[in-house]
Design a protein around this motif. Structure first.
Motif, PDB file in Angstrom:
ATOM      1  N   LYS A 185     150.173  68.110 -52.005  1.00  0.00           N
ATOM      2  CA  LYS A 185     149.976  68.501 -50.605  1.00  0.00           C
ATOM      3  C   LYS A 185     148.566  68.164 -50.152  1.00  0.00           C
ATOM      4  N   ARG A 186     147.600  68.356 -51.034  1.00  0.00           N
ATOM      5  CA  ARG A 186     146.210  68.069 -50.668  1.00  0.00           C
ATOM      6  C   ARG A 186     146.022  66.596 -50.323  1.00  0.00           C
ATOM      7  N   TYR A 196     158.507  71.527 -49.946  1.00  0.00           N
ATOM      8  CA  TYR A 196     157.312  70.703 -49.797  1.00  0.00           C
ATOM      9  C   TYR A 196     157.645  69.304 -49.296  1.00  0.00           C
ATOM     10  N   ASP A 235     150.709  71.743 -55.055  1.00  0.00           N
ATOM     11  CA  ASP A 235     149.497  71.953 -54.256  1.00  0.00           C
ATOM     12  C   ASP A 235     148.626  70.692 -54.245  1.00  0.00           C
TER      13      ASP A 235
END
Length: 279
Positions: free
Chosen positions: A47-48, A75, A44
């Motif tokens: 991804k940010r 991802y 996560d």
């Protein structure tokens, strides 16, 4: 124009590195299990920041955590070879090493649909046969050695190392080295580990490690026009709360300094175009 690249890499070892050291009782196994807990928070965070990373995964870990490995792939991250087990190649016979290499390739092919392009040896300890095997099985690059800090180079083959004679260097091969360093690895800084009579104290303050890691990038930026710096983390190490905050600050600081984030495969291909191999 100046180009300064950062490769954020992860060795998703889970419990395999501890098991390879003979630590097979419930507590060290559970310590490795935390890697699967930490993985989603790492994905996560990447991804940010819109960062694609390189994950090196032993074959036994792909078999243990198939869904987590599928998530890494989903991802968009690179998956590289990290042995079949986490036993260092230097501790294997040539036959054992090649068998593990082949099994790992097939496991990654089963996961991703393609053979891995990159290799990182367990515990960063190559055998005298590793380079030959990597060339034989079509690897583009490897990332286990420390002969430079932010400049890739061609891996040599045929070095003659003697205790009481000068070093005799072998010939460069097409295999590209993307160098690493224990200073840019989270494990020695943070992990408290007892094996037999040896002790790795770890447990350092994350702020000091962050300062060192940012300054290594800053030094590259100040001293060369083009370079690639590789950071190595382990989900069960970096995934603890205060270290996740450190990782977040690292990515933000590098971004502010103009870092371009790429995978190791991208870095290897870039270097290959810049420095053509001549046999």
């Amino acid at each position: 124009m100046n180009r300064h690249y950062a490769c954020i890499t992860f060795d998703f070892d889970a419990m395999s590195g501890l098991v390879a050291r003979g630590l097979t009782t419930p507590t060290p196994v559970s310590r490795g299990e935390f890697g699967a807990v930490a993985l989603p928070r790492i994905l996560d965070l990447l991804k940010r920041y819109d960062i694609k990373a390189s994950f090196f995964i032993p074959g036994v870990v792909i078999g243990t955590y198939p869904r987590e490995c599928e998530q890494i792939l989903a991802y968009g991250h690179e998956i590289g070879h990290h042995g079949w087990t986490h036993v260092p190649p230097a501790n294997l016979t040539p036959e054992q090493e090649e068998d593990g290499l082949i099994r790992g390739i097939e496991k990654i092919r089963e996961l991703t649909g393609a053979a891995p392009r990159g290799y990182r040896s367990p515990s960063w300890d190559l055998s005298t046969y590793t380079v030959e095997l990597l060339l034989r099985h079509g690897f583009l690059y490897e990332s286990s050695m420390m002969g430079n800090d932010h400049e890739p180079y061609r891996v040599r083959q045929g070095d003659v190392v003697s205790v009481d004679e000068p070093m005799q260097f072998g010939k460069p091969t097409p295999l590209i080295e993307l160098p690493i360093s224990w200073t840019l690895d989270d494990f020695p800084h943070f992990e408290y580990l007892r094996v037999g009579q040896s002790l790795a104290p770890g447990l350092q303050n994350a702020s000091g490690v962050l300062e060192n890691w940012v300054n290594d990038f800053e030094y590259m930026r100040q001293t060369c026009d083009w370079g690639i710096l590789t950071y190595t983390c382990h989900p069960y190490v970096i995934g603890r709360g205060h270290r996740m905050i450190m990782l977040d600050k690292l990515l933000k600081s590098l971004q502010e300094k103009g870092a371009q984030f790429i995978t190791l495969e991208q870095a290897a291909r870039m270097y290959d175009e810049r420095s053509l191999f001549h046999a």
